[in-house]
Enzyme design. Sequence first.
Site, PDB file in Angstrom:
ATOM      1  N   HIS A  15       1.562  -7.505   1.391  1.00  0.00           N
ATOM      2  CA  HIS A  15       0.966  -8.564   2.224  1.00  0.00           C
ATOM      3  C   HIS A  15      -0.544  -8.561   2.024  1.00  0.00           C
ATOM      4  O   HIS A  15      -1.189  -7.530   2.258  1.00  0.00           O
ATOM      5  CB  HIS A  15       1.274  -8.326   3.705  1.00  0.00           C
ATOM      6  CG  HIS A  15       2.737  -8.335   4.003  1.00  0.00           C
ATOM      7  ND1 HIS A  15       3.424  -9.484   4.329  1.00  0.00           N
ATOM      8  CD2 HIS A  15       3.662  -7.334   3.984  1.00  0.00           C
ATOM      9  CE1 HIS A  15       4.708  -9.187   4.512  1.00  0.00           C
ATOM     10  NE2 HIS A  15       4.884  -7.888   4.308  1.00  0.00           N
ATOM     11  N   HIS A 136      14.455  -9.573   3.682  1.00  0.00           N
ATOM     12  CA  HIS A 136      14.132  -8.723   4.835  1.00  0.00           C
ATOM     13  C   HIS A 136      15.458  -8.495   5.554  1.00  0.00           C
ATOM     14  O   HIS A 136      15.979  -9.383   6.216  1.00  0.00           O
ATOM     15  CB  HIS A 136      13.104  -9.405   5.760  1.00  0.00           C
ATOM     16  CG  HIS A 136      12.721  -8.533   6.915  1.00  0.00           C
ATOM     17  ND1 HIS A 136      11.476  -7.949   7.024  1.00  0.00           N
ATOM     18  CD2 HIS A 136      13.427  -8.100   7.986  1.00  0.00           C
ATOM     19  CE1 HIS A 136      11.434  -7.195   8.111  1.00  0.00           C
ATOM     20  NE2 HIS A 136      12.604  -7.283   8.720  1.00  0.00           N
ATOM     21  N   HIS A 174      12.201  -2.937   1.456  1.00  0.00           N
ATOM     22  CA  HIS A 174      11.784  -1.875   2.383  1.00  0.00           C
ATOM     23  C   HIS A 174      12.954  -1.279   3.172  1.00  0.00           C
ATOM     24  O   HIS A 174      12.993  -1.343   4.388  1.00  0.00           O
ATOM     25  CB  HIS A 174      10.659  -2.320   3.324  1.00  0.00           C
ATOM     26  CG  HIS A 174      10.817  -3.682   3.944  1.00  0.00           C
ATOM     27  ND1 HIS A 174      11.946  -4.101   4.585  1.00  0.00           N
ATOM     28  CD2 HIS A 174       9.942  -4.716   4.027  1.00  0.00           C
ATOM     29  CE1 HIS A 174      11.759  -5.323   5.030  1.00  0.00           C
ATOM     30  NE2 HIS A 174      10.556  -5.726   4.704  1.00  0.00           N
ATOM     31  N   ASP A 248       4.829  -2.589   1.086  1.00  0.00           N
ATOM     32  CA  ASP A 248       4.816  -3.338   2.343  1.00  0.00           C
ATOM     33  C   ASP A 248       3.513  -3.086   3.105  1.00  0.00           C
ATOM     34  O   ASP A 248       3.503  -3.081   4.333  1.00  0.00           O
ATOM     35  CB  ASP A 248       6.032  -2.994   3.211  1.00  0.00           C
ATOM     36  CG  ASP A 248       6.268  -4.034   4.310  1.00  0.00           C
ATOM     37  OD1 ASP A 248       5.661  -5.115   4.244  1.00  0.00           O
ATOM     38  OD2 ASP A 248       7.057  -3.743   5.233  1.00  0.00           O
TER      39      ASP A 248
END
Length: 346
Positions: A15, A136, A174, A248
């Site tokens: 991000h 996700h 993740h 992440d």
Amino acid sequence: MHRITLTRPDDWHLHLRDGIAMAAVVAATARCFRRAIIMPNLIPPITTVDQALAYRTRICAALPADSHFNPLMTLYLTDNTPISEIIKAKDSQEVVAVKYYPAGATTHSEFGVTDLRRVWQVLETMQTYDLPLLIHGEVTANSIDVFDREKIFIEYVLDPLLENFPSLRVIFEHITTQEAVEYVTAMTNKNLAATITAHHLLMNRNDLFKGGIRPHHYCLPILKREAHRQALLKAATSGSPKFFLGTDSAPHAQTAKETACGCAGIYTAPAALELYAEAFEQVQALDKLEGFASFYGADFYHLPRSTEMVTLEKHPWQMPTHFPFGDSHVIPIRAGETISWQQVPH
Ligand code: NCD
Ligand code: ZN
């Protein structure tokens, strides 16, 4: 071992935010990674190829002059993503994947998919054109315990999805649980892989409450029990090409974290590779770091492996207590504490 040299790694989940905040953090990743998959969860989200390309131009403009860092862009899947945008993405060099956030799952996921059946045709198109789907993997129902959201997702969403789209390349992002490790390991379909963060390799859920509540350790998926951390460490250091690096790293302003309802996200970029080295060293597996960090992700994305090298030395340094972040500050992981590995000029 006090010094390791490895192929310059890539970060397959990052991000960067936008504007002056992005300009403040991008160099932390570019110092060590060759490429990164840039998450599209801005406000408004990056839903079109044109938006992704404009965002990429802003990122490149904020890079240090001598940087070779290559941002790889993604589209944010919504209930209304048109098929034409998928085809446009496939035709572009810069947009390499589509991100699926279940609506309500995490930071800025309110524009996400409410029901996968609404994007069925889009997924069919992605499968046809071989454009990877980044997931996700958490269910969002209030009735499901926050620590069980990933485990339930596998059974109710991921497994049926893979049944229906066996040729779609999917990255379960993740991952945080033993169940996810077992699922990915057992999957015979070669089109499924998973990323693992440094913070989930180094911390368990006790770190959320050590001596008091720790907002800077709050991220999604949330930290899990020690047994899950052990399973992740085993997977990351197994040498299996199904597991690769995705930090992440998710910076938020200090004020957005230290508040009554704080944002999810841990800013790890200033020490990302160093923290992975620390985790691998815990289980005497530094020899497995290069595959995990520099090879398997590139292979899965059908991109060339990097040819540059980086060197880490066992040379403890102190993480700053904070970094500038637009007109605010961001508190990094291990703020004011020691990091044992350090990247040195190669
Ligand atoms: C991410 C963010 O802040 O954008 N937060 C996080 O806790 N990881 C979103 C995400 O990847 O879930
Ligand atoms: Zn993320």
